[in-house]
Design an enzyme around this catalytic site. Structure first.
Site, PDB file in Angstrom:
ATOM      1  N   PRO A 101       0.380  -1.264  -0.146  1.00 56.85           N
ATOM      2  CA  PRO A 101       0.338  -0.458   0.124  1.00 56.85           C
ATOM      3  C   PRO A 101       0.643   1.175  -0.089  1.00 56.85           C
ATOM      4  O   PRO A 101       2.277   0.942   0.746  1.00 56.85           O
ATOM      5  CB  PRO A 101      -1.029  -0.477   1.825  1.00 56.85           C
ATOM      6  CG  PRO A 101       0.248  -1.702   2.227  1.00 56.85           C
ATOM      7  CD  PRO A 101       0.639  -2.263   1.358  1.00 56.85           C
ATOM      8  N   GLY A 107       7.336   0.988   3.484  1.00 56.57           N
ATOM      9  CA  GLY A 107       8.072   1.319   2.031  1.00 56.57           C
ATOM     10  C   GLY A 107       8.072   1.161   0.794  1.00 56.57           C
ATOM     11  O   GLY A 107       8.988   0.304   0.059  1.00 56.57           O
ATOM     12  N   ALA A 110      10.821   2.748  -1.943  1.00 54.51           N
ATOM     13  CA  ALA A 110      12.020   2.542  -2.163  1.00 54.51           C
ATOM     14  C   ALA A 110      11.740   1.066  -2.767  1.00 54.51           C
ATOM     15  O   ALA A 110      12.673   0.095  -3.371  1.00 54.51           O
ATOM     16  CB  ALA A 110      12.684   1.941  -0.409  1.00 54.51           C
ATOM     17  N   ALA A 111      10.566   0.379  -1.898  1.00 54.38           N
ATOM     18  CA  ALA A 111      10.852  -0.736  -3.210  1.00 54.38           C
ATOM     19  C   ALA A 111      10.054  -0.428  -4.633  1.00 54.38           C
ATOM     20  O   ALA A 111      11.165  -1.733  -4.992  1.00 54.38           O
ATOM     21  CB  ALA A 111       9.399  -1.884  -2.601  1.00 54.38           C
ATOM     22  N   ASP A 152      14.989   3.077   4.892  1.00 48.73           N
ATOM     23  CA  ASP A 152      14.094   2.175   3.529  1.00 48.73           C
ATOM     24  C   ASP A 152      14.465   1.851   2.591  1.00 48.73           C
ATOM     25  O   ASP A 152      14.613  -0.061   2.287  1.00 48.73           O
ATOM     26  CB  ASP A 152      12.971   2.744   3.151  1.00 48.73           C
ATOM     27  CG  ASP A 152      11.718   3.201   4.246  1.00 48.73           C
ATOM     28  OD1 ASP A 152      11.773   3.062   5.315  1.00 48.73           O
ATOM     29  OD2 ASP A 152      10.716   3.627   3.964  1.00 48.73           O
TER      30      ASP A 152
HETATM   31  O1  PMV Z   1       6.670   5.647   7.205  1.00 50.99           O
HETATM   32  P1  PMV Z   1       7.807   4.824   6.360  1.00 50.99           P
HETATM   33  O2  PMV Z   1       7.630   3.630   7.195  1.00 50.99           O
HETATM   34  O3  PMV Z   1       8.077   5.773   5.480  1.00 50.99           O
HETATM   35  O4  PMV Z   1       8.765   5.720   7.602  1.00 50.99           O
HETATM   36  C1  PMV Z   1       9.713   6.835   7.518  1.00 50.99           C
HETATM   37  C2  PMV Z   1      10.382   6.557   9.088  1.00 50.99           C
HETATM   38  C3  PMV Z   1      11.096   7.900   9.309  1.00 50.99           C
HETATM   39  O5  PMV Z   1      11.780   7.540  10.517  1.00 50.99           O
HETATM   40  C4  PMV Z   1       9.744   8.636  10.404  1.00 50.99           C
HETATM   41  C5  PMV Z   1      12.014   8.515   8.609  1.00 50.99           C
HETATM   42  C6  PMV Z   1      12.331   8.046   7.987  1.00 50.99           C
HETATM   43  O6  PMV Z   1      13.406   7.982   7.036  1.00 50.99           O
HETATM   44  O7  PMV Z   1      13.355   7.614   8.600  1.00 50.99           O
END
Ligand code: PMV
Length: 315
Positions: A101, A107, A110-111, A152
Site C-alpha cells: 500500500p 516502504g 523504496a521497494a 527503507d
Molecule cells: O512511514 P515510513 O515507513 O516511510 O517511515 C519513515 C520513518 C521515519 O523515521 C519517520 C523517517 C525516516 O526517513 O526514517
C-alpha cells in the site's frame, strides 16, 4: 531480448522511527508478504531511445522523455542510465506493479525504486551491486520525502533485518529465534514528508524535550537488538509498548492507530506500536504463531483495513 523482472519486499520499522532521523538507532525488517515488481520488455518495433513507463496503480502510462526529472519513477530510471553511462536505451517498456500500500509506512516507494533499479540494470546487461542499488534508491527516496534516514532503501535492498544508524555502514541482525508480527493498516494514507516536517518543527520549538524522547527511543532500539540477537523475542512486546508511548508524546500517533494498538494488546499480543511515520499507515503487534490469527481478527474487528502476518528471521 527476454523480459526481465525484479521484485522487492515491503518493510516495517520495529523500533526507532523518527528518532532515527536524528541519529538514534532503529530496527527494520523486510515484509515478504507484499512486494513491488518491475518488468522491462524490449519493444522490437519501438523507436530506439524511447522508454515507456506504465504504473497502472497510479494511472501512469507515459514516455520517459515526457516525465519531469523529479518524478520518482523517472528519477530511478535516469539514475541507472547515468550510473551505467548509457545515453540511449534500447526501445522498451517498464511496467511497475505493487501489492505494497502507498504512503502507509511499508516502504512502497523504496521497494518500487529497488525493483526498477535491479530490473533495468539487468535488462541493460549490467546488474548493479546491492551497494549501488541502495545508494541510488536513497537518492530517489529524497524526492519522495526530503530528508529520509536511509532505513527503507537499506532494509529493502538487503532483505535482511537491519540495525540502522544514519550515515553508518549497514549492520544486519542475527535473529536467534524467529518471531511473529501482525501488521494492521489504518487505511489512512499518511505522507512521510509531512509528519517528518511536523516533528522537525516541534523539535525546533522544544528541542530538549524531543532530544530526550529520541534518546529513550534509541535506548529501546539497543535493548531490542539484544533481545533479538540473544533469542529473547518475547521481551520485544514491552519495548514496543514503551516505544508507542514515546511516539504518542512526539505527536505522531492518531486515534485510529491508538485504537488498533489497544485492540491488539487486548486480544493477547505481547505488545504493539505504530510503525513508520505515523498519523495513519500501519501499526505492528508482537504475537506468537498461535495468537497471530486472533490478533489479526481483533484488528479487523477494530477497523483495520487489512492485516498481514509475517515472521521475522535472519533470511
Ligand atoms: O512511514 P515510513 O515507513 O516511510 O517511515 C519513515 C520513518 C521515519 O523515521 C519517520 C523517517 C525516516 O526517513 O526514517
Amino acid at each position: 531480448m527476454p523480459a526481465i523482472t525484479a521484485s522487492a519486499p515491503g518493510k516495517v520499522i520495529l523500533f526507532g522511527e523518527h528518532a532515527v532521523v536524528y541519529g538514534r538507532p532503529a530496527i527494520a525488517v523486510p515484509v515478504n508478504e507484499v512486494r513491488a515488481r518491475a518488468t522491462v520488455n524490449a519493444d522490437p518495433r519501438g523507436v530506439p531511445g524511447t522508454m515507456r513507463i506504465q504504473a497502472p496503480a497510479i494511472g501512469l502510462d507515459a514516455l520517459l522523455a515526457d516525465l519531469p526529472d523529479d518524478q520518482p519513477l523517472a528519477a530511478a530510471v535516469s539514475s541507472v542510465l547515468s550510473m551505467l553511462e548509457i545515453s540511449r536505451v534500447p526501445a522498451c517498456t517498464l511496467r511497475i506493479t505493487s501489492t505494497i500500500p502507498l504512503a502507509s509506512g511499508l516502504g512502497s516507494g523504496a521497494a518500487v525504486s529497488v525493483a526498477i533499479l535491479r530490473a533495468l540494470s539487468a535488462f541493460l546487461g549490467q546488474p548493479l551491486s546491492d551497494e549501488q542499488v541502495s545508494a541510488l534508491a536513497f537518492k530517489v527516496e529524497k524526492l519522495h520525502h526530503g530528508t529520509p534516514s536511509g532505513i527503507d532503501n537499506t532494509v529493502i535492498t538487503y532483505v535482511r533485518p537491519v540495525y540502522f544508524v544514519r550515515g553508518q555502514p549497514i549492520q544486519t541482525l542475527q535473529v536467534a529465534q524467529p518471531f511473529t508480527i501482525v501488521i494492521g493498516d489504518t487505511g489512512i494514507p499518511s505522507p512521510t514528508a509531512i509528519t517528518v516536517n511536523d516533528v522537525r518543527s516541534l523539535w525546533g520549538e522544544k528541542t530538549a524535550h524531543y532530544e530526550s524522547l529520541f534518546d529513550s527511543a534509541g535506548q529501546i532500539a539497543r535493548q531490542a537488538r539484544q533481545a533479538i540477537e540473544s533469542g529473547r523475542p518475547e521481551e520485544l512486546g514491552a519495548l514496543m509498548d514503551t516505544n508507542h508511548s514515546l511516539l504518542q508524546e512526539m505527536g505522531v500517533s492518531s486515534p485510529e492507530l491508538d485504537r488498533l494498538v489497544s485492540a491488539a494488546r487486548a486480544s493477547g499480543a505481547r505488545g504493539a506500536k505504530l510503525s513508520g511515520s505515523g498519523r495513519g499507515g500501519n501499526m505492528i503487534a508482537l504475537a506468537s504463531p498461535d495468537t497471530a490469527s486472533l490478533v489479526a481478527n481483533a484488528l479487523s474487528a477494530a477497523g483495520a483495513y487489512r492485516t498481514i502476518v509475517t515472521t521475522v528471521h535472519s533470511k
